[in-house]
Structures are given as structure tokens and as C-alpha cells.
Write a protein that holds these residues in place. Structure first.
Motif, PDB file in Angstrom:
ATOM      1  N   GLU A  32     -14.184   6.683  66.126  1.00 18.22           N
ATOM      2  CA  GLU A  32     -13.500   6.153  64.944  1.00 18.22           C
ATOM      3  C   GLU A  32     -12.008   6.001  65.215  1.00 18.22           C
ATOM      4  OE1 GLU A  32     -13.087   4.569  61.176  1.00 18.22           O
ATOM      5  OE2 GLU A  32     -14.950   5.029  62.219  1.00 18.22           O
ATOM      6  N   ALA A  33     -11.427   6.957  65.916  1.00 17.92           N
ATOM      7  CA  ALA A  33     -10.005   6.875  66.250  1.00 17.92           C
ATOM      8  C   ALA A  33      -9.727   5.649  67.118  1.00 17.92           C
ATOM      9  CB  ALA A  33      -9.556   8.146  66.970  1.00 17.92           C
ATOM     10  N   SER A  38      -7.372   0.339  67.655  1.00 22.93           N
ATOM     11  CA  SER A  38      -7.423  -1.045  68.130  1.00 22.93           C
ATOM     12  C   SER A  38      -7.227  -2.029  66.980  1.00 22.93           C
ATOM     13  CB  SER A  38      -8.735  -1.320  68.863  1.00 22.93           C
ATOM     14  OG  SER A  38      -9.830  -1.209  67.982  1.00 22.93           O
ATOM     15  N   ASP A  39      -7.770  -1.727  65.797  1.00 25.19           N
ATOM     16  CA  ASP A  39      -7.536  -2.593  64.637  1.00 25.19           C
ATOM     17  C   ASP A  39      -6.062  -2.578  64.226  1.00 25.19           C
ATOM     18  OD1 ASP A  39     -10.201  -3.208  64.598  1.00 25.19           O
ATOM     19  OD2 ASP A  39     -10.692  -1.950  62.867  1.00 25.19           O
ATOM     20  N   TYR A  44      -0.742  -5.095  63.815  1.00 26.78           N
ATOM     21  CA  TYR A  44       0.706  -4.881  63.967  1.00 26.78           C
ATOM     22  C   TYR A  44       1.334  -5.871  64.943  1.00 26.78           C
ATOM     23  CZ  TYR A  44       5.009  -2.096  64.325  1.00 26.78           C
ATOM     24  OH  TYR A  44       6.310  -1.666  64.288  1.00 26.78           O
ATOM     25  N   SER A  45       0.537  -6.363  65.888  1.00 25.72           N
ATOM     26  CA  SER A  45       1.094  -7.257  66.896  1.00 25.72           C
ATOM     27  C   SER A  45       1.139  -8.717  66.437  1.00 25.72           C
ATOM     28  CB  SER A  45       0.294  -7.162  68.191  1.00 25.72           C
ATOM     29  OG  SER A  45      -1.026  -7.612  67.978  1.00 25.72           O
ATOM     30  N   ARG A  46       0.671  -8.977  65.243  1.00 25.47           N
ATOM     31  CA  ARG A  46       0.712 -10.344  64.717  1.00 25.47           C
ATOM     32  C   ARG A  46       1.813 -10.459  63.675  1.00 25.47           C
ATOM     33  NH1 ARG A  46      -4.921  -9.464  65.537  1.00 25.47           N
ATOM     34  NH2 ARG A  46      -5.659 -10.785  67.216  1.00 25.47           N
ATOM     35  N   ARG A  47       1.635 -11.320  62.719  1.00 26.02           N
ATOM     36  CA  ARG A  47       2.655 -11.541  61.692  1.00 26.02           C
ATOM     37  C   ARG A  47       2.925 -10.295  60.872  1.00 26.02           C
ATOM     38  NH1 ARG A  47       1.205 -17.402  59.172  1.00 26.02           N
ATOM     39  NH2 ARG A  47       1.769 -18.561  61.036  1.00 26.02           N
ATOM     40  N   TRP A  48       4.175 -10.098  60.566  1.00 26.26           N
ATOM     41  CA  TRP A  48       4.579  -8.988  59.713  1.00 26.26           C
ATOM     42  C   TRP A  48       4.730  -9.537  58.295  1.00 26.26           C
ATOM     43  CZ3 TRP A  48       8.438  -5.013  62.063  1.00 26.26           C
ATOM     44  CH2 TRP A  48       7.899  -4.481  63.227  1.00 26.26           C
TER      45      TRP A  48
END
Length: 117
Positions: A32-33, A38-39, A44-48
Motif C-alpha cells: 500500500e505504501a 507512486s500515485d 506531484y510531478s504534473r500540474r500544480w
């Protein structure tokens, strides 16, 4: 929420998710961690924007529900394609061990044979 406030609060939200990931790992919920981490990285690495902030909040809330026992941890999905890729990648090792001649001491050409008398 405007763009400047999302940019200010999103790192804190991401840190909260990573703290929950550490709590999941400490509790033994490693799968689960990994899934939550990964989600969170993908979001976070896309649009803020507000959508990303909401996604990170939902991930942190889900991790808290798993830790509290209110929700079951997810099992890692392994597709047939991933299984086939592993099988193909492991084929050379399987062939070497199956068809390799049985070697005796000294027959590899590197170790000198010793007399037995």
C-alpha cells in the motif's frame, strides 16, 4: 484556491502524504505504501492546481484509513504482460542451468586437477 496559494500549500500536502507513506511502511503495509507513493509522485510531478491538491489529500486520507483499519490495503496488480516479461527475461538463466554440463573439479579449465594418490 488560486494558483499562488496552490503553489504555496502543495509541498506541505505532498509532505503529509509522504509522512503517511512512512507510517504505512512502519506498520508493515509495504504494498500500500508503494502504491500511495507512486500515485503521489505521479500527481506531484504534473500540474500544480486544485485537482492535484485534491488528489494528494485523498491519498493521505486513504493511507490514514488503512492505518486506522477502516479500509483494507490494496493488492499490487500484476498484469499477464508483466509476468510474461519476467519469464522471458529469466529464460537465459533457466536454459543455462538446465542444459549446462555437469562439471567436475578441474573440468572448467581454470582449476588444476590434483592427483588422488
Amino acid at each position: 484556491m488560486d494558483a499562488s496559494s496552490v503553489a504555496e500549500t502543495l509541498p506541505e500536502t505532498y509532505r503529509r502524504v509522504l509522512d503517511r507513506v512512512a507510517d504505512l511502511e512502519a506498520a508493515g503495509y509495504h504494498r500500500e505504501a508503494d502504491l500511495v507513493r507512486s500515485d503521489a509522485i505521479a500527481a506531484y510531478s504534473r500540474r500544480w492546481n486544485e485537482r492535484t491538491a485534491g488528489r494528494l489529500d485523498r491519498l493521505a486520507d486513504r493511507a490514514e484509513r488503512v492505518l486506522d483499519g477502516r479500509e483494507r490495503p490494496r493488492a499490487r496488480y500484476r498484469s499477464r504482460r508483466a509476468g510474461a516479461a519476467f519469464w522471458l527475461a529469466d529464460a537465459p538463466r533457466r536454459l543455462r542451468t538446465r542444459f549446462a554440463p555437469h562439471r567436475t573439479r578441474g573440468s572448467d579449465g581454470l582449476t588444476p586437477e590434483r592427483p588422488t594418490a
